[in-house]
Design an enzyme around this catalytic site. Structure first.
Site, mmCIF file in Angstrom:
data_model
loop_
_atom_site.group_PDB
_atom_site.id
_atom_site.type_symbol
_atom_site.label_atom_id
_atom_site.label_comp_id
_atom_site.label_asym_id
_atom_site.label_seq_id
_atom_site.Cartn_x
_atom_site.Cartn_y
_atom_site.Cartn_z
ATOM 1 N N HIS A 69 0.837 -1.219 0.000
ATOM 2 C CA HIS A 69 0.000 0.000 0.000
ATOM 3 C C HIS A 69 0.863 1.257 0.000
ATOM 4 O O HIS A 69 1.899 1.333 0.662
ATOM 5 C CB HIS A 69 -1.017 -0.023 1.138
ATOM 6 C CG HIS A 69 -0.476 0.162 2.527
ATOM 7 N ND1 HIS A 69 -0.288 1.403 3.096
ATOM 8 C CD2 HIS A 69 -0.119 -0.723 3.476
ATOM 9 C CE1 HIS A 69 0.151 1.255 4.344
ATOM 10 N NE2 HIS A 69 0.274 -0.021 4.591
ATOM 11 N N ASP A 181 5.875 2.712 7.416
ATOM 12 C CA ASP A 181 4.623 1.998 7.120
ATOM 13 C C ASP A 181 3.866 2.847 6.094
ATOM 14 O O ASP A 181 3.273 3.851 6.463
ATOM 15 C CB ASP A 181 3.805 1.813 8.402
ATOM 16 C CG ASP A 181 2.469 1.148 8.140
ATOM 17 O OD1 ASP A 181 2.249 0.631 7.046
ATOM 18 O OD2 ASP A 181 1.625 1.156 9.063
ATOM 19 N N GLU A 211 -5.234 1.614 1.992
ATOM 20 C CA GLU A 211 -5.135 0.474 2.912
ATOM 21 C C GLU A 211 -5.439 0.898 4.337
ATOM 22 O O GLU A 211 -6.072 0.174 5.103
ATOM 23 C CB GLU A 211 -3.723 -0.144 2.828
ATOM 24 C CG GLU A 211 -3.576 -1.465 3.585
ATOM 25 C CD GLU A 211 -3.122 -1.310 5.031
ATOM 26 O OE1 GLU A 211 -3.122 -2.317 5.741
ATOM 27 O OE2 GLU A 211 -2.796 -0.182 5.469
ATOM 28 N N GLU A 212 -4.950 2.087 4.690
ATOM 29 C CA GLU A 212 -5.046 2.529 6.091
ATOM 30 C C GLU A 212 -6.484 2.795 6.539
ATOM 31 O O GLU A 212 -6.744 2.984 7.720
ATOM 32 C CB GLU A 212 -4.170 3.786 6.314
ATOM 33 C CG GLU A 212 -2.673 3.548 6.145
ATOM 34 C CD GLU A 212 -2.028 2.774 7.298
ATOM 35 O OE1 GLU A 212 -2.750 2.351 8.208
ATOM 36 O OE2 GLU A 212 -0.802 2.596 7.256
ATOM 37 N N ASP A 234 4.165 -5.417 3.539
ATOM 38 C CA ASP A 234 3.834 -4.338 4.467
ATOM 39 C C ASP A 234 4.854 -4.301 5.597
ATOM 40 O O ASP A 234 5.943 -4.861 5.482
ATOM 41 C CB ASP A 234 2.398 -4.578 4.993
ATOM 42 C CG ASP A 234 1.686 -3.296 5.395
ATOM 43 O OD1 ASP A 234 2.348 -2.384 5.915
ATOM 44 O OD2 ASP A 234 0.460 -3.216 5.214
ATOM 45 N N HIS A 322 3.427 4.121 13.371
ATOM 46 C CA HIS A 322 2.422 5.193 13.295
ATOM 47 C C HIS A 322 2.829 6.445 14.084
ATOM 48 O O HIS A 322 1.988 7.181 14.597
ATOM 49 C CB HIS A 322 1.015 4.697 13.698
ATOM 50 C CG HIS A 322 0.369 3.868 12.608
ATOM 51 N ND1 HIS A 322 -0.983 3.604 12.548
ATOM 52 C CD2 HIS A 322 0.895 3.265 11.523
ATOM 53 C CE1 HIS A 322 -1.250 2.861 11.487
ATOM 54 N NE2 HIS A 322 -0.113 2.643 10.841
#
Ligand SMILES: [Zn+2]
Length: 347
Positions: A69, A181, A211-212, A234, A322
């Protein structure tokens, strides 16, 4: 590292992936990494690499889908006040404790504007005890662009993307950046295509969107590709850090790319996982198994598409995931495309 740095410094949140797609498209085109390249209706970039056999071609070739992604967690502008303070809606999962006093970039049609992000409320000197202990909601945060209300309204539109702003750097044996990420996955797919020599399989490399916010781009991409084997590319948690019990570490930094056994979206095909481990052992490439109790990735969309697809999940261990200080060990980065390319050469 230069390519990974460029990928991490190109803002692209769910539904706003045009910039990162352009970077990847330009790179794979320039280096002739695929034979065909298209962008689907949702914005996923899909490249086809035809078989490059050593001897006689296998007929028909296995169709392998790689999915990485392209989107990063971020925000979309939701409101502009008369004074020019901007409110945002998150696209992707943020921990609000990591959002205090952040530099951000507001990406507008006429260019990027710097801003700072803070929660509404009083600074520590004049805050009440109650206010000091409260963790704000995401809706409490606002952006200050240092411009008047009229100036902000002239430049910024509802729906413009906002990303946290942080540099890429090397720290010890790690790289540190925002959005490892999943720019690491995007990078690993590109590096894999560069490293591949001869292969009998037909590779469909998909750099997916959204994707998120729930694997949204991978669903139509896998439907159209119709793969025999799916490999989600990923990142995953690496919690081998103070304050986390060792049984909850998920992965160990430096032990190689993680082959996910399961997360809450996918149980990987155990046969594929064992095949990958056999290739790793034969080639002397580091890899580790990992189980993530919560969280998902594009593999779930591939696995359940059409009549079902055998699916494996590659995930680079990332500490402090994140946040804008995500950290990945260089050994784990290196092993990722090394194992993926070695495996594809066996198909
Ligand atoms: Zn991810």
């Amino acid at each position: 590292m230069k390519l990974l740095e460029t990928l991490t410094q190109t803002p692209s949140v769910p539904g706003r992936e045009a910039r990162i797609r352009a970077v990847i498209e330009a790179y794979v085109t320039k280096h002739k990494l695929v034979d065909e390249l298209r962008t689907d209706a949702m914005g996923s970039l899909i490249g086809i690499r035809k078989p490059r056999p050593k001897g006689k071609a296998k007929n028909p070739p296995l169709k392998v889908m790689l999915a990485a992604h392209m989107d990063q967690i971020g925000f979309l502008v939701s409101y502009i006040s008369a004074e020019g303070f901007v409110r945002v809606n998150p696209v992707g999962g943020f921990d609000t404790r990591n959002l205090f006093a952040r530099r951000v970039r507001v990406c507008t049609a006429s260019g990027d504007l710097p801003a700072v992000m803070n929660p509404a409320g009083r600074p520590i000197h004049i805050a009440s005890a109650d206010e000091k202990s409260k963790v704000p909601e995401i809706t409490d945060f606002f952006l200050d662009l240092g411009l008047s209300g009229d100036e902000v309204k002239e430049k910024v539109k509802i729906g413009d993307m906002v990303v946290l702003d942080g540099p890429f750097s090397e720290v010890g044996n790690y790289v540190v950046s925002q959005c490892l990420d999943n720019r690491v996955g995007c990078w690993a797919v590109i590096r894999t295509l560069e490293m591949l020599k001869h292969h009998n399989c037909e590779i469909h490399a998909a750099w997916t969107v959204q994707e998120e916010v729930g694997l949204r781009g991978a669903i139509p991409a896998s439907f159209s590709i119709e793969p025999d084997i799916g490999i989600s590319c990923d990142t995953t948690l690496c919690c081998k850090t103070p304050g986390v019990p060792d049984e909850q570490r998920v992965t160990v930094p430096g032990d190689g790319v993680c082959l996910k056994v399961m997360d809450s979206s996918t149980i990987a095909d155990i046969g594929l996982l064992e095949d990958l481990e056999a290739v790793a052992a034969k080639k002397g490439i580091k890899c580790q198994r990992g189980v993530l109790p919560r969280g998902g990735q594009d593999g779930a969309a591939i696995q359940r598409s059409r009549g079902g697809v055998r699916t494996a999940v590659f995930a680079c261990p990332v500490k402090y995931i994140h946040t804008i200080t995500e950290m990945s060990h260089k050994t784990d980065l290196e092993s990722y495309p090394a194992l993926l390319s070695a495996y594809l050469e066996t198909l």
